[in-house]
Every structure is written in C-alpha cells, then in structure tokens.
Design a protein around this motif. Structure first.
Motif, short mmCIF file in Angstrom:
data_model
loop_
_atom_site.label_atom_id
_atom_site.label_comp_id
_atom_site.label_asym_id
_atom_site.label_seq_id
_atom_site.Cartn_x
_atom_site.Cartn_y
_atom_site.Cartn_z
N CYS A 194 66.81 -21.94 -57.78
CA CYS A 194 66.69 -21.11 -56.04
C CYS A 194 67.54 -20.24 -56.45
O CYS A 194 69.05 -20.20 -56.78
CB CYS A 194 67.10 -22.08 -55.27
N VAL A 247 62.27 -21.19 -55.89
CA VAL A 247 62.99 -20.81 -54.40
C VAL A 247 63.48 -19.16 -54.80
O VAL A 247 64.35 -19.20 -54.72
CB VAL A 247 63.88 -21.65 -53.73
N ALA A 300 64.13 -25.87 -49.00
CA ALA A 300 63.95 -26.02 -49.90
C ALA A 300 63.97 -27.31 -51.41
O ALA A 300 63.57 -27.72 -51.75
CB ALA A 300 65.84 -25.44 -50.58
#
Length: 271
Positions: free
Chosen positions: A98, A122, A258
């Motif tokens: 992420c 992400v 997420a």
C-alpha cells in the motif's frame, strides 16, 4: 513493535533505511510506502486495523524521517529498489503493498518490473506520468527557499480547506514532520517525480491493483487516478471525498477499501 535499518545497496548511493514492524510476525506481510514529505507516522490512522490482519512493515523513504539520504540523482527505479531492500531485510519474498503518492508510484514500478514481489497493491494518489518540466519550479523553490520556506505552501495542499479548518493540530503536526526531513533527500525525491513514466508498462501489469483517488486532489487530479485505473488491467477504482492524503483525511473509508481489497475482496468501486 520492532525497529531496525535496512541496507539499500545502490553503488555510490547506498543508504540505511529506517524500518518499523507492527502486528503478528506470522501474519501476511504488508509493506507501506509513504508520500513525499512525510514519514512512517502518516500510517497511524490505518495501523490498528492493519495490524489485526497483517504483519505491517513501514519504512521512511530515502531522505525522509530516520532514513539516510544520498548524493547524486534520484529516480523512481532507485526508490523502488529501496522498497525491495526493505522486503529483503524483513526476509519477505513477496508482500501485499500500500503506497500513497510517491509511494504509489514506487508500487507501480515494482508491479511492472518485479511482479513476483507483490501479491496485491493499493496505489493511492498516484498518476502514471509526470513531465520533467512540471517538477522544475518545485526544485528551484527548494534550492531558493529550503523546507522552512515551503512548508506553509506544500502541507496545506495535502488536505481540503474543510479538513484544515477542522483539524489544525494534525496539520501542524505534519508540518513538523515535513521540516524534519533532509533537504537533499526531499530535493532528490522531488526530482524523482520527474522520472515517472509508466504509460507503456502499466498495461502489462498482472498484479491485482486497487487505485484510490481524491476528488479534490490538486497534486494528482481525479482524472489521473482514473487513467491509472483504466490502463492497469483489471484494476478497481475508489474515489474519496478528499485531497491528496486521503488515508488521513478519510481514514475510515480508505482503511475499509484497502482492507477489503488486501484481504482478497472487491471494495465498492466509485467513479
């Protein structure tokens, strides 16, 4: 909690990168990569939820926070190799990922060039191309004014006026984080933005991707987030009512999207 330094060996640009781990060491690893001008603290809004499911590995980007900076040119591949060095130091062959802003651009490079290292990614507040000439005024301003001269211009761009009015303490804290960075590191990472060009490579990505954009982002306008989602095969797009640092401005919505994606689900798409 575990803290250590990862060695990123890049010849004449070797650095030590500060790394912090939280959560169950036996849980699936999740690498977090911060935005330009921030440090590992930017992930505090997500930490409690992320550590319930993942072994969370955070690091300060080169020249930021507790990490060292280097002389010489910075580019996206260099910063991506730093991220891979963190995974190597953590003894992680592949991880969930992420990243926000510059961290999202780094994630793109890894997904394109080292896809075996990522399970799912992400990518928030990150476009696929920045013309070098668009970065030139920023680089001139850094040299002319230094970080103290830029802090009141840069940090407010990360949030909507609504958030700034409601949370002046958080904005003030981020200004302190910004000022604590090394000027040469911030300059180098800013220059790296001008090397971003994934317009060709993004179309061949096989890593599952969630794109998160901010409807009011002045740095990465909504159409740039949509372009990334359109060109990355099978990518999901979620747009949030936020500016650049949507993980801080809309923490619940960002975290929910997420978590759903990183756990193998499909967050509700938004256009």
């Amino acid at each position: 909690m575990k803290e250590y330094y990862a060695e990123s060996r890049t010849g004449d640009r070797d650095v030590r990168l500060y790394v912090r781990e939280d959560g169950d060491p036996g849980a699936p690893p999740l690498l977090l990569s911060n935005s330009l001008g921030t440090d590992t603290s930017m992930w505090e809004p997500q930490l409690a939820a992320f550590t319930e499911r993942f072994r969370v590995i955070r690091y300060d980007m080169r020249g930021h926070g507790h990490s060292e900076s280097s002389t010489g040119g910075y580019d996206i591949p260099l910063l991506a190799r730093d991220a891979l060095a963190v995974l190597d130091a953590a003894d992680v062959p592949s991880a969930l990922y992420c990243g926000v802003s510059l961290g999202g651009m780094v994630g793109q490079w890894i997904a394109i060039n080292e896809p075996r290292r990522l399970e799912r990614a992400v990518l928030a507040s990150a476009g696929i191309f920045i013309p070098p000439q668009a970065i030139a005024p920023r680089l001139e301003a850094i040299r002319a004014q230094g970080l103290p001269g830029l802090v009141d211009e840069i940090v407010p761009r990360w949030f909507t006026p609504r958030f700034i009015d409601a949370h002046p303490d958080r904005v003030a804290a981020l200004k302190e984080v910004f000022l604590a960075n090394r000027e040469d590191g911030y300059y180098g990472c800013s220059a790296a933005l001008g090397t971003l060009d994934h317009r060709q490579g993004i179309g061949g990505v096989t890593v599952p991707i969630l794109v998160i954009g901010g409807e009011h982002d002045p740095a990465v306008p909504p159409e740039h987030a949509r372009e990334l989602a359109e060109k990355a095969p099978g990518a999901t797009l979620v747009m949030l009512d936020a500016a650049h640092l949507s993980n801080m401005e809309r923490p619940k919505e960002f975290t929910d999207a997420a978590l759903t994606f990183l756990s193998g689900g499909s967050p509700e798409a938004g256009a």
